[in-house]
Design a protein around this motif. Structure first.
Motif, PDB file in Angstrom:
ATOM      1  N   LEU A  55     -35.941  22.161   7.705  1.00  9.01           N
ATOM      2  CA  LEU A  55     -36.121  20.724   7.936  1.00  9.01           C
ATOM      3  C   LEU A  55     -34.747  20.055   7.859  1.00  9.01           C
ATOM      4  N   ASP A  56     -33.921  20.393   8.855  1.00  9.25           N
ATOM      5  CA  ASP A  56     -32.564  19.876   8.961  1.00  9.25           C
ATOM      6  C   ASP A  56     -32.125  20.022  10.420  1.00  9.25           C
ATOM      7  N   LYS A  57     -30.867  19.757  10.712  1.00 11.76           N
ATOM      8  CA  LYS A  57     -30.393  19.842  12.104  1.00 11.76           C
ATOM      9  C   LYS A  57     -30.502  21.259  12.655  1.00 11.76           C
ATOM     10  N   SER A  58     -30.258  22.254  11.824  1.00 19.98           N
ATOM     11  CA  SER A  58     -30.419  23.644  12.280  1.00 19.98           C
ATOM     12  C   SER A  58     -31.870  23.907  12.668  1.00 19.98           C
ATOM     13  N   GLY A  59     -32.790  23.404  11.881  1.00 20.14           N
ATOM     14  CA  GLY A  59     -34.211  23.567  12.185  1.00 20.14           C
ATOM     15  C   GLY A  59     -34.610  22.849  13.458  1.00 20.14           C
ATOM     16  N   ASP A  60     -34.029  21.664  13.676  1.00 25.11           N
ATOM     17  CA  ASP A  60     -34.298  20.948  14.925  1.00 25.11           C
ATOM     18  C   ASP A  60     -33.881  21.800  16.119  1.00 25.11           C
ATOM     19  N   ALA A  61     -32.701  22.403  16.019  1.00 28.48           N
ATOM     20  CA  ALA A  61     -32.208  23.260  17.111  1.00 28.48           C
ATOM     21  C   ALA A  61     -33.096  24.491  17.277  1.00 28.48           C
ATOM     22  N   LEU A  62     -33.461  25.133  16.167  1.00 26.94           N
ATOM     23  CA  LEU A  62     -34.305  26.332  16.241  1.00 26.94           C
ATOM     24  C   LEU A  62     -35.651  26.012  16.878  1.00 26.94           C
ATOM     25  N   LEU A 155     -35.879  40.355  17.005  1.00 27.78           N
ATOM     26  CA  LEU A 155     -35.121  39.607  17.999  1.00 27.78           C
ATOM     27  C   LEU A 155     -33.982  38.913  17.260  1.00 27.78           C
ATOM     28  N   PRO A 156     -32.746  39.399  17.433  1.00 30.61           N
ATOM     29  CA  PRO A 156     -31.614  38.755  16.762  1.00 30.61           C
ATOM     30  C   PRO A 156     -31.199  37.472  17.488  1.00 30.61           C
ATOM     31  N   LEU A 157     -30.940  36.429  16.700  1.00 34.31           N
ATOM     32  CA  LEU A 157     -30.506  35.141  17.230  1.00 34.31           C
ATOM     33  C   LEU A 157     -29.291  34.660  16.440  1.00 34.31           C
ATOM     34  N   PRO A 158     -28.437  33.866  17.069  1.00 31.71           N
ATOM     35  CA  PRO A 158     -27.368  33.239  16.286  1.00 31.71           C
ATOM     36  C   PRO A 158     -27.981  32.192  15.363  1.00 31.71           C
ATOM     37  N   HIS A 159     -27.237  31.789  14.359  1.00 29.49           N
ATOM     38  CA  HIS A 159     -27.718  30.707  13.525  1.00 29.49           C
ATOM     39  C   HIS A 159     -27.538  29.397  14.281  1.00 29.49           C
ATOM     40  N   PRO A 160     -28.554  28.538  14.309  1.00 29.58           N
ATOM     41  CA  PRO A 160     -28.469  27.295  15.092  1.00 29.58           C
ATOM     42  C   PRO A 160     -27.735  26.148  14.403  1.00 29.58           C
ATOM     43  N   SER A 161     -26.901  26.450  13.443  1.00 29.15           N
ATOM     44  CA  SER A 161     -26.160  25.407  12.740  1.00 29.15           C
ATOM     45  C   SER A 161     -25.270  24.645  13.724  1.00 29.15           C
ATOM     46  N   PRO A 162     -25.215  23.322  13.573  1.00 30.52           N
ATOM     47  CA  PRO A 162     -24.296  22.547  14.418  1.00 30.52           C
ATOM     48  C   PRO A 162     -22.846  23.010  14.286  1.00 30.52           C
ATOM     49  N   ARG A 163     -22.496  23.595  13.156  1.00 30.38           N
ATOM     50  CA  ARG A 163     -21.123  24.108  12.950  1.00 30.38           C
ATOM     51  C   ARG A 163     -20.795  25.235  13.929  1.00 30.38           C
ATOM     52  N   ASN A 164     -21.806  25.959  14.401  1.00 28.58           N
ATOM     53  CA  ASN A 164     -21.576  27.072  15.322  1.00 28.58           C
ATOM     54  C   ASN A 164     -21.381  26.617  16.763  1.00 28.58           C
ATOM     55  N   PHE A 165     -21.556  25.338  17.007  1.00 31.75           N
ATOM     56  CA  PHE A 165     -21.477  24.854  18.387  1.00 31.75           C
ATOM     57  C   PHE A 165     -20.397  23.777  18.550  1.00 31.75           C
ATOM     58  N   ILE A 166     -19.400  23.821  17.677  1.00 32.64           N
ATOM     59  CA  ILE A 166     -18.296  22.863  17.751  1.00 32.64           C
ATOM     60  C   ILE A 166     -17.439  23.185  18.965  1.00 32.64           C
TER      61      ILE A 166
END
Length: 166
Positions: A55-62, A155-166
């Motif tokens: 329940l955060d920005k990473s979750g929104d992306a996921l 199924l491997p996925l990258p972490h959807p953290s906003p930090r990973n998409f700078i």
């Protein structure tokens, strides 16, 4: 041990308390009927405070990647949410610290034994991939790029953290 007892024991866990500046607030959301299990890293500070995994920005992306809304994600019973470390590990130099290493070996085997209806496990981020994949590639990017090697179980996925998409 049944699933309800396991979840209660996890919620009461204090194994890592001496290492956690923000205290223990273990998070897990699984049920016997989950079809998709999402194994992530560890709760962030926002999740530590609100008590709801992803329940955060990473979750929104996921959820956006999965094409599901919050209601489906949290309340349909389709998705189980299992972190590698159940508590917020604290802040490091360039983001959150890694998940505590005690959690997965202590709790995952018994939890996974109870989740008999899971047909797909999403491994989100490097920590879950290194732990669960027998032959991950040298980089997370290569592991994700070669996802077919791990299907149908993982199924491997990258972490959807906003930090990973700078």
């Amino acid at each position: 041990m049944n699933l309800d007892t396991l979840k209660t024991n996890i919620k009461d866990c204090q194994v890592c308390a001496a290492f956690l500046d923000h205290g223990c607030n273990p998070q897990v959301q699984v049920s016997k009927n989950n079809k998709v299990l999402i194994i992530g890293q560890a709760p962030g500070l926002k999740v530590h405070e609100n008590g709801q995994l992803w329940l955060d920005k990473s979750g929104d992306a996921l959820r956006g990647w999965l094409g599901v809304d919050k209601e489906t994600f949290y309340h349909s019973g389709v998705f189980g949410l299992l972190p590698m470390g159940f508590c917020y590990p604290g802040k490091g130099k360039s983001g959150d610290l890694p998940p505590r290493p005690e959690c997965a070996p202590l709790w995952h085997p018994d939890l996974l034994a109870e989740l008999k209806h899971t047909t797909l496990t999403l491994l989100v981020g490097q920590y879950s991939q290194k732990y669960y994949l027998k032959h991950p590639h040298k980089t997370l990017t290569d592991t994700v790029r070669n996802y077919q090697n791990y299907l149908p179980q993982y199924l491997p996925l990258p972490h959807p953290s906003p930090r990973n998409f700078i």
